[in-house]
Design an enzyme around this catalytic site. Structure first.
Site, PDB file in Angstrom:
ATOM      1  N   LYS A 131     -18.641 -13.686  15.087  1.00  0.00           N
ATOM      2  CA  LYS A 131     -18.054 -13.510  13.765  1.00  0.00           C
ATOM      3  C   LYS A 131     -18.954 -14.060  12.667  1.00  0.00           C
ATOM      4  O   LYS A 131     -19.169 -13.404  11.655  1.00  0.00           O
ATOM      5  CB  LYS A 131     -16.679 -14.178  13.692  1.00  0.00           C
ATOM      6  CG  LYS A 131     -15.635 -13.485  14.541  1.00  0.00           C
ATOM      7  CD  LYS A 131     -14.216 -13.939  14.307  1.00  0.00           C
ATOM      8  CE  LYS A 131     -14.018 -15.404  14.122  1.00  0.00           C
ATOM      9  NZ  LYS A 131     -12.605 -15.789  14.018  1.00  0.00           N
ATOM     10  N   CYS A 179     -13.650  -7.590  18.489  1.00  0.00           N
ATOM     11  CA  CYS A 179     -13.181  -8.529  19.519  1.00  0.00           C
ATOM     12  C   CYS A 179     -14.226  -9.612  19.662  1.00  0.00           C
ATOM     13  O   CYS A 179     -15.355  -9.342  20.039  1.00  0.00           O
ATOM     14  CB  CYS A 179     -12.982  -7.817  20.844  1.00  0.00           C
ATOM     15  SG  CYS A 179     -12.502  -8.951  22.167  1.00  0.00           S
ATOM     16  N   CYS A 180     -13.839 -10.826  19.355  1.00  0.00           N
ATOM     17  CA  CYS A 180     -14.816 -11.925  19.365  1.00  0.00           C
ATOM     18  C   CYS A 180     -14.583 -12.878  20.523  1.00  0.00           C
ATOM     19  O   CYS A 180     -14.630 -14.088  20.394  1.00  0.00           O
ATOM     20  CB  CYS A 180     -14.749 -12.682  18.046  1.00  0.00           C
ATOM     21  SG  CYS A 180     -15.303 -11.676  16.689  1.00  0.00           S
ATOM     22  N   CYS A 181     -14.320 -12.322  21.663  1.00  0.00           N
ATOM     23  CA  CYS A 181     -14.088 -13.176  22.819  1.00  0.00           C
ATOM     24  C   CYS A 181     -15.046 -12.793  23.944  1.00  0.00           C
ATOM     25  O   CYS A 181     -15.617 -11.736  23.962  1.00  0.00           O
ATOM     26  CB  CYS A 181     -12.643 -13.045  23.294  1.00  0.00           C
ATOM     27  SG  CYS A 181     -12.162 -11.347  23.619  1.00  0.00           S
TER      28      CYS A 181
END
Length: 112
Positions: A96, A109-111
C-alpha cells in the site's frame, strides 16, 4: 475532495490519500506523501517505488505485497525481495505505502 499543494499546484487525493489522477505524480509529490506518512525516502525506498511503478506499467494494476515482493526478488534479488527488507522500508505496509508514495492506485488486496 481532499488535496495538497505541491510546487504551487493543487493535487487531488482520495479519502485515503492516494492520487486521484496518476498524471499528477512526480518526485516532489512523492516526497510530500512520504513525509505525511513519516517515511524519509532513501535510494532503497526509490528502488521499490520505481519497481512498483514498473509493475503497474506492465500489468495495469497496482501490486499487492505478495506480488511486489516477488517482483522485487526477480529484479533485485532475494536479499531485497523479502518481507523483512520491504517492511523495514515501509513499516505500515510495503504494498500500500509504496503504491501510495509512487502515485499509484491502492492495491486491491494487500495481504500475503
Amino acid at each position: 475532495m481532499p488535496h495538497f499543494t505541491c510546487k504551487g499546484r493543487e493535487i487531488e487525493v482520495d479519502e485515503e490519500g492516494y492520487l486521484v489522477n496518476l498524471d499528477d505524480w512526480n518526485e516532489e509529490a512523492a516526497a510530500f506523501i512520504a513525509k505525511e506518512e513519516d517515511v524519509e525516502l532513501t535510494p532503497a525506498h526509490w528502488e521499490i517505488i520505481d519497481l512498483a511503478r514498473k509493475y503497474y506499467a506492465e500489468h495495469k494494476t497496482s501490486p499487492n505485497i505478495k506480488r511486489l515482493t516477488l517482483y522485487v526478488a526477480q529484479k533485485l534479488g532475494p536479499e531485497k525481495g523479502n518481507a523483512k527488507h520491504m517492511y523495514g522500508l515501509f513499516p505500515t505496509g510495503p504494498g500500500k505505502l509504496s503504491c501510495k508514495i509512487g502515485g499509484l492506485p491502492k492495491p486491491c488486496c494487500c495481504c500475503f
